[in-house]
Design a protein around this motif. Structure first.
Motif: not given
Length: 209
Positions: A27-44, A96-100
Motif C-alpha cells: 500500500c502506498t495510499g499515503c506517505d507513511l509507508y516510506k518510513n515504516a518497516s512494514q504494514a501491520v494488519f489485523g490479527q484474530g 492506520v496500518k503504518h507506524f507514524k
C-alpha cells in the motif's frame, strides 16, 4: 486550479484476511509507508464477534508486524482478561496500518496520524469489517473512533455507551486507548481510565449475550 485528488488505499476485492494482509504490504495510499518497516494488519479469528480497533502500530508492532504487542497491547490484554473475555474471540486491528514516527536520537517517537492519513487508510478497515462481520466494534482512542464513526468524537462524554451505526447496524463502543492509560496525568487518572476501559469491555460482553 483543480483540487488535487486525495490518495487512498485500494484493497483487492476479497474477504480473505490473508490476501488482504499481503496486499497491505504494497500500500502506498499515503506517505507513511516510506518510513515504516512494514504494514501491520489485523490479527484474530475471522469468526470473532468483537473487533477492537486501535490507532496505529507502535514501535514494537512495526518491527514485529503484529498489532498490540507492545506495552499498550500488554495492558489491553490484561483488561480483556479482567473483563471476562478471551483474546481468542477478538479481532485486533488499527485504523492506520503504518507506524507514524519522528526520530529523537535513537528513539522513534510516536506521531498522531492526520485526518488525511486516517481517511487514506480507511478502506483497509472497511475490508476487515466486511471480512469479520463483527457484532460489536470497540474503538480505542480518538483516531480509531474517527475512522469507525466517520467523525471526530469526544471520548470523555461518548464512552460507556452503545452507538448504533445507521448504515451497517453495527454496535460501536468508544473507549480509552491503553496508551492513554499508560501516560495518564497521574495515578488516579490512569486508574480511572483503566477501570472505564474494563467496564466498556464488560459492556461489549453483555451485549453479546
Amino acid at each position: 486550479m483543480a483540487k488535487k485528488p486525495q490518495r487512498q488505499a485500494n484493497p483487492p476485492d476479497t474477504t480473505s484476511l490473508k490476501k488482504l494482509a499481503q496486499a497491505a504490504q504494497e500500500c502506498t495510499g499515503c506517505d507513511l509507508y516510506k518510513n515504516a518497516s512494514q504494514a501491520v494488519f489485523g490479527q484474530g479469528s475471522k469468526k470473532a464477534k468483537i473487533m477492537i480497533v486501535g490507532e496505529q502500530p507502535g514501535d514494537k508492532e512495526d518491527l514485529a508486524g503484529l498489532p498490540f504487542v507492545g506495552p499498550a497491547g500488554e495492558l489491553l490484554r490484561h483488561c480483556i482478561t479482567e473483563a471476562g473475555l478471551s483474546i481468542d474471540d477478538i479481532y485486533l486491528t488499527n485504523a492506520v496500518k503504518h507506524f507514524k514516527w519522528k526520530p529523537a536520537g535513537k528513539v522513534r517517537l510516536h506521531q498522531k496520524p492526520s485526518l488525511t492519513e486516517i481517511r487514506a487508510c480507511h478502506p483497509w478497515l472497511e475490508k476487515e469489517m466486511e471480512a469479520i462481520k463483527p457484532k460489536i466494534i470497540i474503538a480505542l482512542g480518538a483516531t480509531a473512533a474517527t475512522s469507525v464513526l466517520g467523525r471526530v468524537p469526544k471520548i470523555s462524554t461518548e464512552r460507556g455507551k452503545v452507538i448504533q451505526d445507521d448504515k451497517t447496524g453495527d454496535m460501536i463502543i468508544i473507549s480509552w486507548h491503553p496508551s492513554a492509560i499508560l501516560r495518564g496525568y497521574d495515578l488516579e487518572d490512569s486508574d480511572l481510565k483503566r477501570a472505564q476501559l474494563i467496564a466498556d469491555l464488560k459492556l461489549a460482553k453483555k451485549k453479546l449475550t
